[in-house]
Scaffold this motif. Structure first.
Motif, PDB file in Angstrom:
ATOM      1  N   TYR A 125       0.847  -1.192   0.000  1.00 16.80           N
ATOM      2  CA  TYR A 125       0.000   0.000   0.000  1.00 16.80           C
ATOM      3  C   TYR A 125       0.883   1.242   0.000  1.00 16.80           C
ATOM      4  CZ  TYR A 125      -4.005  -2.959   0.980  1.00 16.80           C
ATOM      5  OH  TYR A 125      -4.996  -3.912   0.890  1.00 16.80           O
ATOM      6  N   TYR A 148      -3.872   5.191   8.541  1.00 15.47           N
ATOM      7  CA  TYR A 148      -4.095   4.674   7.189  1.00 15.47           C
ATOM      8  C   TYR A 148      -3.486   3.286   7.034  1.00 15.47           C
ATOM      9  CZ  TYR A 148      -3.189   3.879   2.234  1.00 15.47           C
ATOM     10  OH  TYR A 148      -3.091   3.307   0.989  1.00 15.47           O
ATOM     11  N   TYR A 152      -6.567   0.753   6.671  1.00 19.21           N
ATOM     12  CA  TYR A 152      -7.026   0.656   5.281  1.00 19.21           C
ATOM     13  C   TYR A 152      -6.849  -0.740   4.686  1.00 19.21           C
ATOM     14  CZ  TYR A 152      -7.746   1.811   0.356  1.00 19.21           C
ATOM     15  OH  TYR A 152      -8.199   1.843  -0.942  1.00 19.21           O
ATOM     16  N   VAL A 167      -3.300   5.794  -2.232  1.00 18.87           N
ATOM     17  CA  VAL A 167      -4.211   6.817  -1.714  1.00 18.87           C
ATOM     18  C   VAL A 167      -3.467   8.125  -1.472  1.00 18.87           C
ATOM     19  CG1 VAL A 167      -5.727   7.434   0.230  1.00 18.87           C
ATOM     20  CG2 VAL A 167      -5.753   5.096  -0.694  1.00 18.87           C
ATOM     21  N   THR A 204     -10.547   6.370   9.213  1.00 18.10           N
ATOM     22  CA  THR A 204     -11.299   5.124   9.040  1.00 18.10           C
ATOM     23  C   THR A 204     -12.582   5.370   8.259  1.00 18.10           C
ATOM     24  OG1 THR A 204     -10.415   4.333  11.155  1.00 18.10           O
ATOM     25  CG2 THR A 204     -12.310   3.165  10.244  1.00 18.10           C
ATOM     26  N   THR A 207     -11.560   6.534   4.518  1.00 17.92           N
ATOM     27  CA  THR A 207     -10.997   5.469   3.675  1.00 17.92           C
ATOM     28  C   THR A 207     -12.050   4.421   3.349  1.00 17.92           C
ATOM     29  OG1 THR A 207     -10.108   4.350   5.644  1.00 17.92           O
ATOM     30  CG2 THR A 207      -8.595   5.751   4.374  1.00 17.92           C
TER      31      THR A 207
END
Length: 327
Positions: A125, A148, A152, A167, A204, A207
């Motif tokens: 990620y 994140y 995520y 992201v 949270t 995302t």
């Protein structure tokens, strides 16, 4: 100094694709009354604008200007100076410059208004973080980044394995709401983060919107937001530290109130009616298969009947909130 590899990544990721889709949405006007720029230079500047500015606007933040004025201003810059809606060029510097050199300087100029940037990868990620607020607390910034990477991947695995692994976070001083997600970008209000520095689980909620990826006309907004807040409740990192909780039921409420009110209803449904209901609704919304009949198909009752049942015994739910200090 903004490193070249980051600029290349950012503008390739957000610029080329954006140009292909939205180039007509951006316009450049070259103000050169003395006609000191030759035709080739104007062509290079226009090309560089069309390639780079849409990507900059996408990454920059809130309501970045789409109509841009480019002026010859030798007394204001030695090379190129740029910000949202405004570009200044030095006619002596730019004379005879290649498109490659103009592109490089233009990229550097556009991103100078950002106070902070970083890119980080972990477990497949990536997060790019841009702040336009020079006063953003570094601790808050790091907490958002850590949240994140903690939450995520879990949401992607649980709800939508096809969701992006790349992201962008943007903290903007001009944005007046709390936060919003669009595509793979989350926009945060600098003022909100100052006022609520412990609210890391805003990450949270937002995302989850990226993971939802429902597109247009998939279902009612109250359902989308209710699911996002239910996910915040269920998977949040530190809702206790954020002083965030689900409100007690009262007769003036409706499941259409959205956000935390709807989320508490969903927590009750998960515990008393059907475990996994929220995940099923999420899947149907993403597939554009959701209708009001979905509630009957999944639970045997329509949404109004379920709400009535909830109102008769709303406290029959065990609410547990995430708390970093207890871990």
């Amino acid at each position: 100094m903004i490193k070249k590899f980051f600029i290349l990544f950012l503008f390739v990721s957000f610029g080329v694709a954006t140009m292909a889709q939205k180039k007509r949405d951006f316009t450049i006007t070259i103000a050169d009354p003395s006609n000191v720029l030759d035709v080739e230079t104007k062509s290079h500047l226009t090309f560089a604008f069309n390639v780079l500015y849409p990507g900059f606007a996408s990454a920059d933040g809130y309501r970045t200007k789409r109509d841009v004025m480019l002026e010859v201003a030798n007394n204001e810059t030695e090379t190129i100076k740029a910000k949202a809606g405004e570009i200044k060029v030095n006619s002596e510097w730019i004379k005879g410059k290649s498109l490659k050199k103009i592109n490089a300087e233009f990229k550097e100029a556009l991103t100078k208004s950002w106070s902070f940037y970083s890119t980080k990868k972990s477990r497949g990620y990536r997060l790019t973080f841009i702040s336009k607020d020079p006063l953003l607390d570094p601790i808050v910034r790091q907490n958002l980044i850590d949240t994140y990477f903690e939450i995520y991947p879990t949401l992607v695995k649980k709800f939508n394995p096809k969701s992006t692994h790349d992201v962008l976070f943007v903290v903007d001083t001009a944005y007046k709401a709390v936060a919003e997600a669009s595509g793979n970008r989350i926009l945060f209000s600098a003022n909100y983060l100052k006022a609520h520095p412990t609210d890391i689980d805003v990450v949270t909620h937002e995302t989850m919107h990226i993971v939802q990826g429902y597109g247009y006309s998939a279902g009612p907004v109250w359902l989308t937001e209710g699911i996002a807040d239910y996910v915040r409740y269920q998977y949040g990192v530190d809702n206790v530290g954020s002083k965030w909780s689900l409100p007690a039921y009262n007769t003036k409420q409706s499941y259409k109130n959205s956000y935390r009110i709807t989320a508490r209803f969903f927590a009750w449904l998960e515990q008393n009616v059907k475990s996994g209901l929220v995940a099923s609704l999420d899947q149907q919304l993403r597939a554009h298969q959701y209708t009001e009949q979905s509630w009957v198909n999944l639970t045997g009752k329509n949404i109004d009947q379920l709400w009535d049942d909830y109102g008769k015994n709303p406290d029959k739910v065990n609410l547990k909130y995430s708390d970093k200090k207890s871990k």
